[in-house]
Each structure stands twice: as C-alpha cells, then as structure tokens.
Design a protein around this motif. Structure first.
Motif, PDB file in Angstrom:
ATOM      1  N   CYS A  99       0.865  -1.192   0.000  1.00  0.00           N
ATOM      2  CA  CYS A  99       0.000   0.000   0.000  1.00  0.00           C
ATOM      3  C   CYS A  99       0.900   1.240   0.000  1.00  0.00           C
ATOM      4  N   PRO A 100       0.344   2.446  -0.233  1.00  0.00           N
ATOM      5  CA  PRO A 100       1.203   3.641  -0.285  1.00  0.00           C
ATOM      6  C   PRO A 100       1.815   4.022   1.071  1.00  0.00           C
ATOM      7  N   ALA A 101       1.018   3.972   2.135  1.00  0.00           N
ATOM      8  CA  ALA A 101       1.475   4.356   3.489  1.00  0.00           C
ATOM      9  C   ALA A 101       2.157   5.724   3.506  1.00  0.00           C
ATOM     10  N   LEU A 122      -3.148   7.311   8.082  1.00  0.00           N
ATOM     11  CA  LEU A 122      -3.261   6.210   9.025  1.00  0.00           C
ATOM     12  C   LEU A 122      -1.982   5.383   9.138  1.00  0.00           C
ATOM     13  N   ALA A 123      -1.009   5.652   8.274  1.00  0.00           N
ATOM     14  CA  ALA A 123       0.193   4.809   8.243  1.00  0.00           C
ATOM     15  C   ALA A 123       0.957   4.877   9.561  1.00  0.00           C
ATOM     16  N   ASN A 147      -5.127  -1.799   8.564  1.00  0.00           N
ATOM     17  CA  ASN A 147      -6.300  -1.720   7.696  1.00  0.00           C
ATOM     18  C   ASN A 147      -6.222  -2.673   6.509  1.00  0.00           C
ATOM     19  N   GLY A 148      -5.022  -2.999   6.106  1.00  0.00           N
ATOM     20  CA  GLY A 148      -4.863  -4.087   5.146  1.00  0.00           C
ATOM     21  C   GLY A 148      -5.232  -3.762   3.712  1.00  0.00           C
ATOM     22  N   CYS A 149      -4.975  -2.519   3.259  1.00  0.00           N
ATOM     23  CA  CYS A 149      -5.362  -2.142   1.892  1.00  0.00           C
ATOM     24  C   CYS A 149      -4.705  -3.007   0.815  1.00  0.00           C
ATOM     25  N   CYS A 159      -0.478   8.686   3.493  1.00  0.00           N
ATOM     26  CA  CYS A 159      -1.640   8.140   4.200  1.00  0.00           C
ATOM     27  C   CYS A 159      -1.624   8.563   5.668  1.00  0.00           C
ATOM     28  N   GLY A 189       1.129  -0.413   5.681  1.00  0.00           N
ATOM     29  CA  GLY A 189       1.670   0.451   6.730  1.00  0.00           C
ATOM     30  C   GLY A 189       0.818   0.510   7.978  1.00  0.00           C
ATOM     31  N   CYS A 190      -0.314  -0.185   7.972  1.00  0.00           N
ATOM     32  CA  CYS A 190      -1.149  -0.259   9.171  1.00  0.00           C
ATOM     33  C   CYS A 190      -2.077  -1.472   9.031  1.00  0.00           C
TER      34      CYS A 190
HETATM   35 FE1  SF4 Z   1      -2.971   3.673   4.704  1.00  0.00          FE
HETATM   36 FE2  SF4 Z   1      -3.138   1.565   6.259  1.00  0.00          FE
HETATM   37 FE3  SF4 Z   1      -4.348   1.519   3.877  1.00  0.00          FE
HETATM   38 FE4  SF4 Z   1      -1.726   1.433   4.001  1.00  0.00          FE
HETATM   39  S1  SF4 Z   1      -3.147  -0.141   4.797  1.00  0.00           S
HETATM   40  S2  SF4 Z   1      -2.918   2.747   2.659  1.00  0.00           S
HETATM   41  S3  SF4 Z   1      -1.263   2.682   5.777  1.00  0.00           S
HETATM   42  S4  SF4 Z   1      -4.863   2.840   5.592  1.00  0.00           S
END
Ligand code: SF4
Length: 592
Positions: A460-462, A468-469, A507-509, A466, A504-505
């Motif tokens: 993911c971008p993180a 939330l990262a 949330n598991g994008c 982001c 990066g968090c």
């Molecule tokens: Fe952002 Fe977390 Fe989604 Fe990565 S998984 S893009 S850090 S919200």
C-alpha cells in the motif's frame, strides 16, 4: 427480527452517519468549502468527499517544516484522488490524460491500486475541481471510488478473447452501473458551472451522463428512496467491495470481497455465479471485536439473477449493518452477528425468492497476466510488472515516458491487474520487439527479468501520504524484496511462487491477510509477520511473529525458507507448507 423491525431499533449513530444524513445526498458543506481559501476541508466535508473519490492528506515527511514555517492550516495539505476503473479496463488515451493531470496538478506520479483503480496524490484543494472535471471529460469517474458505497469492481483482467472472459468483464460493468450512486451532487459539484448551471466539461470530453439521465431499473425488491433507490440517503454503513473471477483465475481475490462473483462455466460459457460473501481485511489489533475474514460461498445464481441477489445482500447490509461503530460496520461483522442461516433468510426475504446452494467450485489458480501471451485472436498481450503500482520517471527509470511513447506508437488498450501490474493488449506479433525496446530503453526491467518474489509482491502507499500509516510500506518493500531475493538465491529457491504483501497499518489495503507472507505495520519500523496464506487467496494467514524490526524481516524469513526447503513435500508451496506445519513447529525449528 424481521426486515421491517430492523428500521425501528434505537441507535446512537456515528458522526459520519449524521454527516451523510444531513448532506442532501453527499453535498453538505463541500460547495462552500471548495469556494473558500482554506488549504483544507473540515471533517464533515472530508468524510463526504470520500464518496466523490477523494481523501484529504498531508505530507507527513514535512510536518516539522510546516510547523516551523507556520503554513496556513499547520500542514502541507493535499488531496488524493482515485479514479474507478471497472475490471481494470482503460484506454491508452485515458492513461495519457491521467499522466497529464498528475504532472499538471499532482505530484507527477500515478499509482495503479490493488483494486485495479488509479490514484494520484498531491493535488491541492484549489485544483480538485479541475482534476475531477477532467477525469469526467475523458470518460472516467471518481464517483464512489471511496466512501460507504460499492467501490471499484474488480475482475480477472487477462484479455483472453473468449466468451467466459467477455462475460466476466461485462458483469463488472453491470455491477458498477447498477450500484453507482444516483445523486446529482457529483455532477453539480464537479461538472456544472455554479453560476450558469451549464455543464462545463474540459475540452475533448465524452458525454458526462449525470444522474438525471439514467433510468434506474428496479429489481422489484425494497427501495431506498426516490433519489437513491438502492442506498437511501445514508448510503451503506461502510465501504462495499465486489469482484468477479473464475475458479482457475482468482486475480480479483474473490474471498477478500464483500461479494465475490465466482463464474461457473459449462461448455465454455458462463452459466451462473457462486456468490462468496463476507470477506474483508480491515482490523484493529487493540480491538478484539475486529478481525480479518475470508468470505464463504452463500448461494448460486443462474446467469441473469446475480445482480438482484447482490442487491438483496447489499440491502441486508444497509439495514442490518452496524451504524453505531465504524470499526464493526462491514458486511463480515453483520454476517457474523446474524449467523449465516439468519443472514441467508433475510437475503431471501429481500430478494423475494429462495436462493440455490452454491456449486462446488474450489479456487485452483491465479493468473497475474504477466509476460507475453497470445490472446486468442492472433494478437498478443504483455503483462508488465509495475513495482507496487507506481508509474513515474525517476532517474534512469522512466516508466511514465516509456508508456507515453508506447501509447503514441502502438496505442494499446490497457488493463490494470489486481496485483498492481499493467497489461498492454492487442499487440501485433510484429510489434512485440518494439514494445520491449521502448521499455528497456527507458530503464524499465521486463517482467521476464523480475524475480518471482518481487513480481508477486505488493504494498500500500502508506508514508508519506496516508494519514493512518504507522510504518513505511511502498518505500520499504523494494529494499526488503532485494534482501529476500538474496536469501532465496542462497537456498536455490528463486523459482518459487509466493505472495508477499505489505501494509503500513492493520487496515490491510494491500490484502496482507491471505498472502503467503503478510507484513503489517505495527509500530515505528516494526511489522507483524503473517505466514500461511497463499496465491489462491481462499485461506487466512496467521501471526508468526509480532514487532519484527524492518531490518529483521528478511533474516527471519530466511530461517523459515530453510525449513521449507528441508521439509516441504513434493510440489508444496511456501504458504501451504507454513499452513501444514503451523506456527508452533515453525517457531520451535526457527527459534523464538
Ligand atoms: Fe494507509 Fe493503512 Fe491503507 Fe496502508 S493499509 S494505505 S497505511 S490505511
């Protein structure tokens, strides 16, 4: 509890529910805030903007600088805008226009997302209307790319010229069209001139078909309201994801979707779909009530009945999903709370018919479409590995320029894959070497020369965009993959195929919870390491070790790779091996 009773239960709703309710179908304070000089939106407008395809972000690398410089608003704010691309299909012209836009008003790069969509970062608030207006002008839309609605619809992207793949892609379009929001606010905000009331599409645009021009065909089951026949004015409790695939091609990761449409094929034709229901990966480690889930087959629908069944499922989620706590608002929690039998009963009530049991159709393969393949009409497609989906020019690596030249000379139709790759279609055999040389002359590594480990990885971008990262992801994974490649080479395992997915968090994008290896940001530069999933995507992985420092990821994995080499059964994949052996034995063998 009957369907009617669901509406009567007392509820203390989340603030987002209040924003949607008061927004007059997703407009709210957006028009006023767009017109002011502030560099950012308020919380209410920000939440509503998601439904229009945009998230507000700030440059987290420059927070100290922003504070020192005392910039207006206290941060370097910008918008991320996501364009939906159903089934990942778009033209070269559309991609070139997106490149123009990312250079004009974004950060100069473009990202292919893990849901086959497009993302551009770094757009100032003052440029948001221009960006979205132009996207509509090129025949695309950002509507419902984010928010509590049906998101981009995924589909197996390989451009095989046959009735099965044609039908699956057509279904992706039918789903997106059927479940798109009908509110006029999108076109009023981004396309209509606020003073003249005229539609003001940027030059060269396709027809912008606003909500007024669309004739909604009711399936005959319960309606939302006159404006939003399916959603009603508060839309869904949470995002809703759908994808289409085949048992032998699970590129759309069907078990991770709220509804996965699994094509059932007889005599080389799709005769119907199994509906796999209740997948979803967001979780919060500190909240025990949250969990990642893979879906389960709910029913089989003969061809032509799949959309109305999906509509019934969505409406059960609309009316029974938890609107008091967004952490547990996804369909997977509704299903868990109600139980499968009750859930199915409700779906049948909303659908007005009994549902057939699902067909036995296990997932057997995942086609990532990479490399050269004859597509069935004498022409070829080339699947290009795009590391973590980022298209950019950076030093000697000039992928964006290469794609511009390929578009100018070959103009191939394009497909984005569910693993952030790009498939270039309809290439004549005589143009294959030209395409390859246009890539290599711009410093782009051909897919054939990318290791299997890297080809099957995604992030993911993180950071830095982001909000939330917790950790790095896209910027960290390439270096970690280099270390993993080295460890695999030492063991002679470089030909193994397994998925590595980093976020990066929690949330598991990037869907880290069903991959062979999942790396999920947990604390600064520390990751939770998951093992035991697989490329087929029907099984969750499990936590192998927590709080693994970034520089220890590859060394930790090297120990497990060595065990795999020593103890695997013939033909066993890395994920299957970890799943069979289990956490305790692996920890005992590889050291705590
Ligand atoms: Fe952002 Fe977390 Fe989604 Fe990565 S998984 S893009 S850090 S919200």
């Amino acid at each position: 509890m009957s369907a009617d009773a669901a509406q009567d239960a007392p509820k203390k709703l989340t603030p987002v529910e209040g924003f949607k309710d008061a927004s007059n179908y997703l407009s709210g304070p957006i028009p006023e805030e767009l017109a002011n000089d502030a560099p950012n939106f308020t919380g209410e407008a920000m939440q509503l903007l998601k439904h229009h395809g945009s998230y507000e972000q700030d440059d987290r690398d420059r927070r100290k600088e922003a504070k020192a410089e005392k910039v207006p608003g206290g941060k370097y704010y910008s918008m991320m805008v996501r364009t939906v691309v159903p089934g990942g299909r778009m033209s070269s012209d559309q991609l070139m226009a997106q490149f123009d836009l990312c250079e004009e008003v974004g950060n100069g790069t473009l990202r292919l997302t893990t849901r086959q969509a497009i993302q551009v970062h770094g757009i100032l608030k003052s440029n948001l209307r221009h960006y979205i207006n132009r996207v509509v002008a090129i025949g695309q839309t950002t509507l419902a790319a984010c928010g509590d609605v049906c998101r981009n619809v995924m589909c197996s992207p390989v451009p095989k010229k046959n009735a099965v793949y044609d039908e699956m892609q057509a279904l992706a379009d039918r789903i997106k069209e059927h479940f798109k929001p009908r509110t006029g606010s999108y076109y009023e905000l981004w396309v209509t001139d606020s003073e003249t009331g005229e539609k003001t599409l940027a030059a060269g645009g396709a027809n912008a078909n606003g909500s007024g021009g669309y004739e909604f065909k009711s399936s005959g089951i319960k309606d939302g309201d006159g404006v939003e026949p399916i959603y009603g004015k508060t839309y869904l409790p949470r995002k809703f994801k759908m994808g289409v695939g085949l048992p032998e091609d699970n590129n759309a990761d069907l078990y991770s979707q709220d509804i996965g449409f699994l094509a059932i094929v007889e005599n080389e034709l799709v005769v119907g779909y199994n509906l796999i229901v209740g997948g979803g990966f967001g979780r919060t480690p500190s909240a025990a009530k949250t969990f990642a889930a893979v879906g389960a087959p709910l029913c089989y629908c003969p061809l032509g009945e799949e959309i109305s069944a999906a509509e019934a499922i969505m409406k059960v989620q609309r009316d029974f999903g938890d609107r008091t706590d967004r952490k547990v608002a996804r369909l997977k929690y509704t299903l868990n709370r109600l139980g499968v039998e009750k859930f199915k009963e409700l779906v049948e009530e909303y659908a007005g018919r009994a549902l057939d049991p699902p067909k036995d159709a296990p997932i057997t393969a995942h086609d990532d479409g990479m490399g050269w393949h004859e597509q069935g009409d004498g022409r070829w497609y080339y699947g290009l590995n795009v590391e973590n989906g980022r298209i950019k020019d950076d030093g000697d690596f000039r992928l964006k320029t290469a794609l511009r030249q390929i578009a100018a000379e070959l103009n191939p139709p394009l497909r984005i894959t569910g693993h952030q790759g790009l498939i270039l279609c309809d290439i004549d055999a005589g143009d294959k070497s030209k395409l390859e040389s246009l890539l290599t002359s711009h410093g782009v590594t051909l897919t054939e020369n990318v290791s299997n480990a890297r080809r099957w990885s995604m992030a993911c971008p993180a950071m830095p965009t982001c909000g939330l990262a917790i950790t790095e992801s896209e910027r960290a994974l390439p270096g970690i993959m280099t270390q993993i490649e080295e460890e695999l080479a030492k063991l002679g395992l470089q030909d193994e195929v397994f998925t590595t997915r980093m976020t990066g968090c929690p949330n598991g994008c990037a869907r880290p919870y069903n991959s062979d290896i999942g790396l999920v940001g947990r604390a600064k530069e520390k990751y939770t390491m998951f093992l035991g999933g697989g490329t087929l995507g029907y099984r969750l992985n499990w936590i192998y070790k927590d709080m693994v420092p970034a520089d220890q990821v590859a060394p930790e994995l090297a120990k497990v790779f060595a065990e795999f080499k020593a103890k695997r059964t013939e033909g066993e994949t890395f994920g299957d091996f970890c799943d069979r052996v289990g956490k305790e034995e692996l920890l005992a063998s590889c050291g705590e």
